[in-house]
Structures are given as C-alpha cells and as structure tokens.
Design an enzyme around this catalytic site. Structure first.
Site: not given
Length: 400
Positions: A143, A171-173
């Site tokens: 992320d 970013a991951d979410q």
C-alpha cells in the site's frame, strides 16, 4: 431476512488486506466465503499487529478487521491431492479470488484457465500491485509503496516537509472496492449470458483512478499542484480550506465564503485578502492570520458560531474520539462479535444499508482451518476421504 448474495459461494485464496477486505464485503452481504489457508500459519496477517498488541492475547487485530463472515479451510496447495479437493469444490463455486504476485497461482496450477475447465461459469478475480506484466511486475504491491508511486504521498503534507502517506491502507481498500465492483458486475452479466469471466484489478490503476480530479488538472495544465506550507487541506485549494487550531484542539473548515468566515471571527482587517487570486497565492499567509483568530476560541464555541452561519466545518477527532461520536453512536457503526479465542471483538459494522437484504455479521473471523472438515462434507467428501487427507497432512482441522 434474506441476504442479497446468499446463493453465491466464493473460494478465497487471498491474504493480507486487498483480497480479504473484498471477500469480507461480499460475506457481509451473505455470500459464503471459503478462505483457503496454509496449515498452521494461515493468512500472513494472523502474525502481524500494531505495537505487539493482540486481541484476547492471541488474535491479530489486523486479521480480525478483514476476515469476519468467512469459513477457513487449511490445505497444502503444493500437495497434488489438494488440486483434486479444490477443483471438486470449484465445481459448485461462483467466484475465485486471489491476490498473489502475478504468475504464482498459475505456477501452482490454480490459474483462471484451470478453474474454467472445471467450471465454465466461474468468475476469477485477481488482484495485483502493478498489473500482470511490465517493468514493475516483480515489485511488491504494498500500500505505502503505491501511495508513493502514484503521487498521493507527494501531494500530502506541507511544502517544506517530506511526502506524507495516508494514515490507513488506502490503496488496498480502494483495490478491494474495485474487486467487489468487478465481481458484482460479472455476476450480473452471468445471469444474462450464462458465462463466467476473468477479472484483473491492480492497485496502481485503482489509486490513480481515485486521484482523477488531481490528475486531470496536472495532465491538462502540465504542472504539479503545489503543496501549501500550512494546514490548507489540499494542494489545489485556496484559503480558508484547511485545518485550524483552537484552544482545545483543531477544527476543519471546508469550502465556505471567506467574507462570512471573517465576519464570524470578528476580524474585519482580514477582508483585505478577499480576492480569488489572493486567496490562493497568499493562502499560507492567510492561514496564519486566520489561525491567530481561531486560537481565541474553544472548539465547541467556534463550531457553534460557524454552523449558525452555515459555514462548512467540523471537529478533528482521533480514532479513539470517534468511538464516542454522537453520530457514530446514533448510526450504530461501532458493533462487536464474539470470537472463540479473542472474546468480544469491537468492530466497525457494514457501511451499506439495504431495506430487503441487509448485511450482517454472522460469523467471527475464523481460526486457521476451523471449518476444513465441515466444508469438505458440504462438497461431497466422505468421512473416509477426509480422514485420509488429514492423516497424510494435506488438510488441517483447526480447533476454536
């Protein structure tokens, strides 16, 4: 009540954050999530936490955050027998999700084409950091690395300070949301066409897409938006947009008429700045002048005065403060579930409200392999076959 996705089964090979958050969102809506984990260790997030603190003394809050409403099957993916087990399950599965580095699942024999042969209607969703090919394909898709690479960190913070990453796995979410968006679209298409398909989501595309407002400006004018050297809240915004100190903390002031704000603060001398170009060019100087005025107020008094004048404003709260926020309490956003090892686990509940098929927390995050034998029975494996797999160390039954 019925669940919107109660007839959907997901075989979930994902780990860490992006994939698990996506499958948790699907699980909240009623999908059956079968989390495939390594015997013993399981998902790497089970071993990671902040400040070496463990919920109930044993469980990772990082793992508990993204893995409710799932069952866990512990199986050795490298064992030849594992393919027989997982492909038999795949005959009745709707979706496969994985977020290993590109090529890993194919090398193990679990790529899209392999599942498609078993079940042509299957929807196969892959998440990666930088896509499936190109100069960055072997880089780790983490992320914070993506926040740096896509300009988000460089656009955050003060001009004379370092780049600042966002204080959450943004970013991951966002990547997880794109996974869910793609999967639901594919499920809808399959209802009409009868066909499955492959979906590819990457964090680079996702994070750039969600900075489109800033990127469109930069790409079309050929220059970067310059960060302010104060607490102005965005590199493209003018004063007063930003965060301001008060006697007992901070408040935020968003897009609001400058003249009206100055009037509330009782600072008519600051009207000299009331010009659109000046409000941008001298925004740091203006912020300092405004901050001198806001420091004279308590948080409660200033917010009351600003809201009465219809100025967009709000408190700056810590995560701990948020738990007692009256709107958060009113909406029931903080909830809990009972975990067999960690006990009562406080969590943020599902964010989407639905009148006919409301999401719910029906299961706690699982123990590694907690549902291995239950899952195999449900997919037609005999007791003798299950016992043989267990004795040969191919599967593991976790104990709660």
């Amino acid at each position: 009540m019925p669940k919107a996705l109660e007839d959907v089964t997901v075989l979930d090979f994902s780990h860490l954050l992006q994939g698990p958050f996506a499958t948790q969102l699907l699980g909240d809506m009623g999908a059956r999530i079968i989390k495939v984990e390594r015997p013993g260790q399981g998902d790497l997030f089970r071993t990671m936490t902040f400040k070496n603190r463990w919920v109930g003394g044993t469980e990772s809050p990082n793992f508990l955050a993204w893995n409710r409403n799932k069952q866990s099957i512990a199986i050795d993916l490298k064992a030849p027998e594992a393919k027989e087990v997982l492909f038999k399950i795949a005959e009745k599965v709707d979706v496969v999700i994985q977020n290993f580095r590109p090529g890993v699942m194919e090398r193990l024999g679990y790529g899209y084409e392999a599942f498609k042969k078993v079940n042509p209607r299957i929807i196969y969703c892959s998440g990666s950091g930088y896509g499936e090919s190109g100069p960055y394909v072997t880089r780790p898709g983490q992320d914070m690395l993506l926040q740096g690479l896509t300009g988000l960190a460089a656009a955050t913070g003060r001009r004379d300070g370092p780049p600042v990453p966002v204080g959450a796995g943004f970013a991951d979410q966002i990547g997880a949301m794109n996974m869910v968006y793609g999967i639901l679209s594919a499920l809808y298409w399959r209802e009409r066409s009868g066909k499955g398909q492959e979906i590819k989501v990457d964090l680079l595309s996702a994070l750039l897409q969600h900075q489109n407002q800033e990127m469109v400006w930069v790409m079309n004018f050929g220059e970067n938006l310059e960060r302010p050297n104060s607490s102005i809240g965005h590199p493209g915004m003018d004063a007063p947009f930003g965060l301001y100190p008060v006697k007992d903390g901070w408040v935020s002031i968003a897009m609001s008429p400058y003249r009206k704000l100055v009037d509330v603060l009782g600072a008519p001398d600051l009207l000299v700045y009331d010009d659109p170009e000046t409000l941008y060019v001298k925004r740091d100087e203006i912020w300092e002048k405004l901050a001198e005025e806001t420091r004279k107020w308590t948080k409660a008094d200033l917010l009351e005065a600003l809201l009465a004048a219809d100025i967009w404003c709000g408190e700056i709260k810590t995560h701990l403060d948020v738990m007692d926020d009256p709107q958060v309490r009113h909406m029931g956003l903080v909830t809990s579930y009972e975990h067999p090892r960690a006990g009562t686990v406080k969590v943020i509940g599902p964010a989407v409200k639905m009148s006919e098929t409301p999401p719910e927390i029906a299961r706690p995050a699982p123990i590694v392999g907690q549902h291995t034998e239950e899952i195999l029975r449900d997919f037609g494996f005999s007791e003798e076959m299950i016992a043989s797999l267990r004795e040969r160390g191919i599967i593991e039954q976790g104990e709660a």
